[in-house]
Design a protein around this motif. Structure first.
Motif, PDB file in Angstrom:
ATOM      1  N   PRO A 325       0.822  -1.209   0.000  1.00 32.61           N
ATOM      2  CA  PRO A 325       0.000   0.000   0.000  1.00 32.61           C
ATOM      3  C   PRO A 325       0.861   1.265   0.000  1.00 32.61           C
ATOM      4  CG  PRO A 325      -0.793  -1.576   1.626  1.00 32.61           C
ATOM      5  CD  PRO A 325       0.510  -2.095   1.137  1.00 32.61           C
ATOM      6  N   ALA A 326       0.413   2.280  -0.697  1.00 35.86           N
ATOM      7  CA  ALA A 326       1.146   3.542  -0.790  1.00 35.86           C
ATOM      8  C   ALA A 326       0.736   4.475   0.335  1.00 35.86           C
ATOM      9  CB  ALA A 326       0.874   4.197  -2.141  1.00 35.86           C
ATOM     10  N   GLU A 327       1.551   5.481   0.587  1.00 38.45           N
ATOM     11  CA  GLU A 327       1.209   6.496   1.586  1.00 38.45           C
ATOM     12  C   GLU A 327      -0.075   7.207   1.158  1.00 38.45           C
ATOM     13  OE1 GLU A 327       4.495   9.101   2.293  1.00 38.45           O
ATOM     14  OE2 GLU A 327       5.757   7.527   3.152  1.00 38.45           O
ATOM     15  N   GLY A 328      -0.992   7.387   2.103  1.00 40.44           N
ATOM     16  CA  GLY A 328      -2.272   8.013   1.835  1.00 40.44           C
ATOM     17  C   GLY A 328      -3.363   7.039   1.427  1.00 40.44           C
ATOM     18  N   GLU A 329      -2.999   5.779   1.174  1.00 40.66           N
ATOM     19  CA  GLU A 329      -3.977   4.800   0.710  1.00 40.66           C
ATOM     20  C   GLU A 329      -4.839   4.292   1.870  1.00 40.66           C
ATOM     21  OE1 GLU A 329      -4.002   0.438  -1.527  1.00 40.66           O
ATOM     22  OE2 GLU A 329      -2.279   1.794  -1.740  1.00 40.66           O
ATOM     23  N   ALA A 330      -6.130   4.126   1.619  1.00 41.56           N
ATOM     24  CA  ALA A 330      -7.043   3.561   2.614  1.00 41.56           C
ATOM     25  C   ALA A 330      -6.854   2.045   2.648  1.00 41.56           C
ATOM     26  CB  ALA A 330      -8.481   3.906   2.273  1.00 41.56           C
ATOM     27  N   VAL A 331      -6.756   1.495   3.856  1.00 40.60           N
ATOM     28  CA  VAL A 331      -6.545   0.058   4.030  1.00 40.60           C
ATOM     29  C   VAL A 331      -7.454  -0.453   5.150  1.00 40.60           C
ATOM     30  CG1 VAL A 331      -4.155   0.068   3.210  1.00 40.60           C
ATOM     31  CG2 VAL A 331      -4.635   0.484   5.624  1.00 40.60           C
ATOM     32  N   ARG A 332      -7.499  -1.743   5.291  1.00 36.90           N
ATOM     33  CA  ARG A 332      -8.203  -2.376   6.410  1.00 36.90           C
ATOM     34  C   ARG A 332      -7.202  -3.280   7.132  1.00 36.90           C
ATOM     35  NH1 ARG A 332     -13.477  -0.146   6.607  1.00 36.90           N
ATOM     36  NH2 ARG A 332     -14.036  -1.935   7.918  1.00 36.90           N
ATOM     37  N   LEU A 333      -7.162  -3.191   8.459  1.00 38.25           N
ATOM     38  CA  LEU A 333      -6.225  -3.960   9.268  1.00 38.25           C
ATOM     39  C   LEU A 333      -6.966  -5.071  10.000  1.00 38.25           C
ATOM     40  CD1 LEU A 333      -4.163  -1.039  10.876  1.00 38.25           C
ATOM     41  CD2 LEU A 333      -3.835  -2.149   8.649  1.00 38.25           C
ATOM     42  N   ALA A 334      -6.358  -6.250  10.033  1.00 36.76           N
ATOM     43  CA  ALA A 334      -6.995  -7.376  10.719  1.00 36.76           C
ATOM     44  C   ALA A 334      -5.930  -8.252  11.366  1.00 36.76           C
ATOM     45  CB  ALA A 334      -7.840  -8.190   9.741  1.00 36.76           C
ATOM     46  N   TRP A 335      -6.322  -8.974  12.389  1.00 40.48           N
ATOM     47  CA  TRP A 335      -5.422  -9.901  13.087  1.00 40.48           C
ATOM     48  C   TRP A 335      -6.252 -11.034  13.667  1.00 40.48           C
ATOM     49  CZ3 TRP A 335      -6.555  -4.899  14.358  1.00 40.48           C
ATOM     50  CH2 TRP A 335      -7.321  -4.690  15.505  1.00 40.48           C
ATOM     51  N   ARG A 336      -5.601 -12.136  13.916  1.00 37.45           N
ATOM     52  CA  ARG A 336      -6.290 -13.285  14.483  1.00 37.45           C
ATOM     53  C   ARG A 336      -6.480 -13.094  15.987  1.00 37.45           C
ATOM     54  NH1 ARG A 336      -2.858 -18.426  12.973  1.00 37.45           N
ATOM     55  NH2 ARG A 336      -1.393 -17.209  14.239  1.00 37.45           N
ATOM     56  N   PRO A 337      -7.594 -13.536  16.534  1.00 35.01           N
ATOM     57  CA  PRO A 337      -7.807 -13.394  17.980  1.00 35.01           C
ATOM     58  C   PRO A 337      -6.692 -14.023  18.808  1.00 35.01           C
ATOM     59  CG  PRO A 337      -9.856 -13.994  16.899  1.00 35.01           C
ATOM     60  CD  PRO A 337      -8.780 -14.095  15.856  1.00 35.01           C
ATOM     61  N   GLU A 338      -6.125 -15.125  18.337  1.00 35.71           N
ATOM     62  CA  GLU A 338      -5.069 -15.785  19.103  1.00 35.71           C
ATOM     63  C   GLU A 338      -3.753 -15.015  19.089  1.00 35.71           C
ATOM     64  OE1 GLU A 338      -5.488 -18.267  15.220  1.00 35.71           O
ATOM     65  OE2 GLU A 338      -6.755 -17.058  16.540  1.00 35.71           O
ATOM     66  N   ASP A 339      -3.653 -13.996  18.228  1.00 38.04           N
ATOM     67  CA  ASP A 339      -2.430 -13.198  18.153  1.00 38.04           C
ATOM     68  C   ASP A 339      -2.497 -11.913  18.971  1.00 38.04           C
ATOM     69  OD1 ASP A 339      -1.093 -14.952  16.502  1.00 38.04           O
ATOM     70  OD2 ASP A 339      -1.858 -14.041  14.659  1.00 38.04           O
ATOM     71  N   MET A 340      -3.550 -11.732  19.743  1.00 37.04           N
ATOM     72  CA  MET A 340      -3.681 -10.524  20.561  1.00 37.04           C
ATOM     73  C   MET A 340      -3.674 -10.909  22.037  1.00 37.04           C
ATOM     74  SD  MET A 340      -7.755  -9.690  20.245  1.00 37.04           S
ATOM     75  CE  MET A 340      -8.956 -10.862  20.915  1.00 37.04           C
ATOM     76  N   SER A 341      -3.408  -9.922  22.885  1.00 35.97           N
ATOM     77  CA  SER A 341      -3.579 -10.097  24.328  1.00 35.97           C
ATOM     78  C   SER A 341      -4.475  -8.977  24.827  1.00 35.97           C
ATOM     79  CB  SER A 341      -2.227 -10.077  25.049  1.00 35.97           C
ATOM     80  OG  SER A 341      -1.554  -8.847  24.836  1.00 35.97           O
ATOM     81  N   LEU A 342      -5.196  -9.245  25.901  1.00 33.14           N
ATOM     82  CA  LEU A 342      -6.156  -8.295  26.447  1.00 33.14           C
ATOM     83  C   LEU A 342      -5.838  -7.960  27.891  1.00 33.14           C
ATOM     84  CD1 LEU A 342      -9.592  -9.761  25.253  1.00 33.14           C
ATOM     85  CD2 LEU A 342      -8.169  -8.062  24.106  1.00 33.14           C
ATOM     86  N   ARG A 343      -6.212  -6.765  28.290  1.00 30.03           N
ATOM     87  CA  ARG A 343      -6.232  -6.435  29.713  1.00 30.03           C
ATOM     88  C   ARG A 343      -7.416  -5.485  29.928  1.00 30.03           C
ATOM     89  NH1 ARG A 343      -2.206  -2.833  27.888  1.00 30.03           N
ATOM     90  NH2 ARG A 343      -2.531  -0.671  28.575  1.00 30.03           N
ATOM     91  N   ALA A 344      -7.924  -5.471  31.135  1.00 26.54           N
ATOM     92  CA  ALA A 344      -9.044  -4.585  31.451  1.00 26.54           C
ATOM     93  C   ALA A 344      -8.630  -3.140  31.246  1.00 26.54           C
ATOM     94  CB  ALA A 344      -9.508  -4.819  32.900  1.00 26.54           C
ATOM     95  N   ALA A 345      -9.503  -2.348  30.660  1.00 23.76           N
ATOM     96  CA  ALA A 345      -9.186  -0.935  30.408  1.00 23.76           C
ATOM     97  C   ALA A 345      -8.926  -0.229  31.727  1.00 23.76           C
ATOM     98  CB  ALA A 345     -10.363  -0.272  29.673  1.00 23.76           C
ATOM     99  N   GLY A 346      -7.917   0.664  31.701  1.00 16.00           N
ATOM    100  CA  GLY A 346      -7.594   1.425  32.895  1.00 16.00           C
ATOM    101  C   GLY A 346      -6.565   0.791  33.776  1.00 16.00           C
ATOM    102  N   VAL A 347      -6.174  -0.479  33.472  1.00 11.54           N
ATOM    103  CA  VAL A 347      -5.124  -1.131  34.254  1.00 11.54           C
ATOM    104  C   VAL A 347      -3.805  -0.470  33.939  1.00 11.54           C
ATOM    105  CG1 VAL A 347      -3.869  -3.278  34.637  1.00 11.54           C
ATOM    106  CG2 VAL A 347      -6.348  -3.317  34.385  1.00 11.54           C
ATOM    107  N   ARG A 348      -3.046  -0.097  34.971  1.00  7.32           N
ATOM    108  CA  ARG A 348      -1.807   0.646  34.783  1.00  7.32           C
ATOM    109  C   ARG A 348      -0.742  -0.253  34.163  1.00  7.32           C
ATOM    110  NH1 ARG A 348       2.805   1.418  37.681  1.00  7.32           N
ATOM    111  NH2 ARG A 348       2.048   0.010  39.301  1.00  7.32           N
ATOM    112  N   PRO A 349       0.032   0.271  33.167  1.00  5.25           N
ATOM    113  CA  PRO A 349       1.121  -0.519  32.581  1.00  5.25           C
ATOM    114  C   PRO A 349       2.102  -0.961  33.657  1.00  5.25           C
ATOM    115  CG  PRO A 349       0.711   1.439  31.254  1.00  5.25           C
ATOM    116  CD  PRO A 349      -0.113   1.565  32.502  1.00  5.25           C
TER     117      PRO A 349
END
Length: 349
Positions: A325-349
């Motif tokens: 994709p070129a600079e300025g181009e509209a794209v869609r980003l996706a990832w597999r659920p198993e490739d992410m990690s979650l934490r409750a919002a507001g939890v301090r780093p």
């Protein structure tokens, strides 16, 4: 029984707590790295194992022996310092032989062991050379040979590669790991270099402000960080604000226009963390809406800085020869659920 055991190890300097309740067991032959930013307590921990600092609390046991009862000079440890600490008036062979002389090893055996140690680190022809006539990498090898020639039960490395340039440091990482594997010497490395820790270690102890954030294999700590600190310290990561929509069956996690089935154990607002190389470009109508702000070619991969409806995102794509994709181009980003990690919002780093 663990080969090396740190049980509730604590060190205070007046009101300052440098290390707090550190628990760690190390198996015989294992390579473990203490990783963290400056001031996190990793070097203090190494110095307590070596005996240079007394413990405020807890205990350190090596093969069942309480190290507090053993003088540092009698612990049988090999140590390589960041500065190498070579004697400038001694040749490479004399530096390597020093520990053997202190242990009164007979001259004939001493000569054989020094020759073998120098050959092991690739310095067979450097026995008579003085440190001032050696490169940084060669001096580092001499320091390593000096530590290993005494056949230590435990090898302690205090950022030994930090003074080397990037290319030489990478080469020495490979050599160091190969030597450690061949000898089977139990090794503890102190480093602030994430790549170094992941390249060398069987397990990593990630430390922050005197406490352990996570202990795991390099892959575990990178792929499944236990905290926001670990996620951000071990390389780049993207964080998106999301929410768990419990009204659907099954429940879904939603971040902007991206959604996926929600993992168990979470509800309400969450923070989604995804590594840049885990994100791909999706087809129309799929994934998170974004626009490429900056595109940078970095040889074996492309780096994209994207603007999304959930904030900025970094995407790393391998250079596979396909159009990007070129600079300025509209794209869609996706990832597999198993490739992410979650934490409750507001939890301090």
């Amino acid at each position: 029984m663990a080969f090396l055991e740190l049980d509730g190890v604590t060190k205070r300097f007046g009101p300052h707590v440098a290390v707090e309740q550190l628990d760690l067991t190390v198996a015989k032959g294992e390579f473990v790295s203490l990783l963290g930013p400056s001031g996190c307590g990793k070097t203090t921990t190494l110095q307590m194992i070596a005996g240079f600092l007394d413990l405020t609390g807890g205990a350190i046991r090596l093969e069942g022996r309480n190290l507090a009862e053993i003088h540092p000079s009698r612990r049988g440890l090999g140590i390589v310092f960041q500065s190498y600490a070579l004697f400038p008036h001694m040749t490479a062979a004399e530096n390597v032989a020093f520990g053997l002389e202190m242990r009164r090893v007979p001259a004939a055996e001493r000569a054989e062991r020094v020759e073998a140690a120098l050959a092991m680190v690739g310095l067979a022809g450097f026995a008579d050379r003085y440190p001032r006539r050696m490169s940084g990498g060669q001096q580092q090898r001499v320091a390593l040979a000096r530590a290993l020639v005494i056949r230590p039960s435990l090898l302690l490395l205090d950022e030994p590669l930090s003074n080397l340039d990037a290319k030489l440091r990478e080469e020495m990482q490979i050599e160091l790991r190969q030597i450690q594997r061949n000898l089977g010497t139990t090794t503890i490395l102190v480093t602030h270099d994430q790549v170094e820790a992941m390249s060398l270690s069987d397990r990593i102890v990630v430390m922050n402000t005197g406490r352990v954030e996570q202990i795991g294999t390099p892959q575990e700590t990178y792929e499944r960080p236990a905290s926001a600190f670990v996620a951000n310290f071990l390389g780049k990561t993207n964080e998106f604000a999301g929410t768990i929509e419990a009204g659907t069956q099954p429940a879904r996690i939603v971040a902007g226009s991206w959604s996926a089935p929600a993992p168990a154990g979470f509800s309400g607002p969450v923070t989604v963390s995804v590594r840049p190389e885990k994100i791909g470009f999706a087809g129309a109508g799929q994934g998170l809406a974004a626009r490429v702000a900056i595109r940078i070619f970095q040889g074996n991969h492309w780096l994209f800085q994207c603007e999304t409806e959930c904030g900025p995102a970094i995407v790393i794509r391998q250079n596979d020869g396909m159009a990007q994709p070129a600079e300025g181009e509209a794209v869609r980003l996706a990832w597999r659920p198993e490739d992410m990690s979650l934490r409750a919002a507001g939890v301090r780093p």
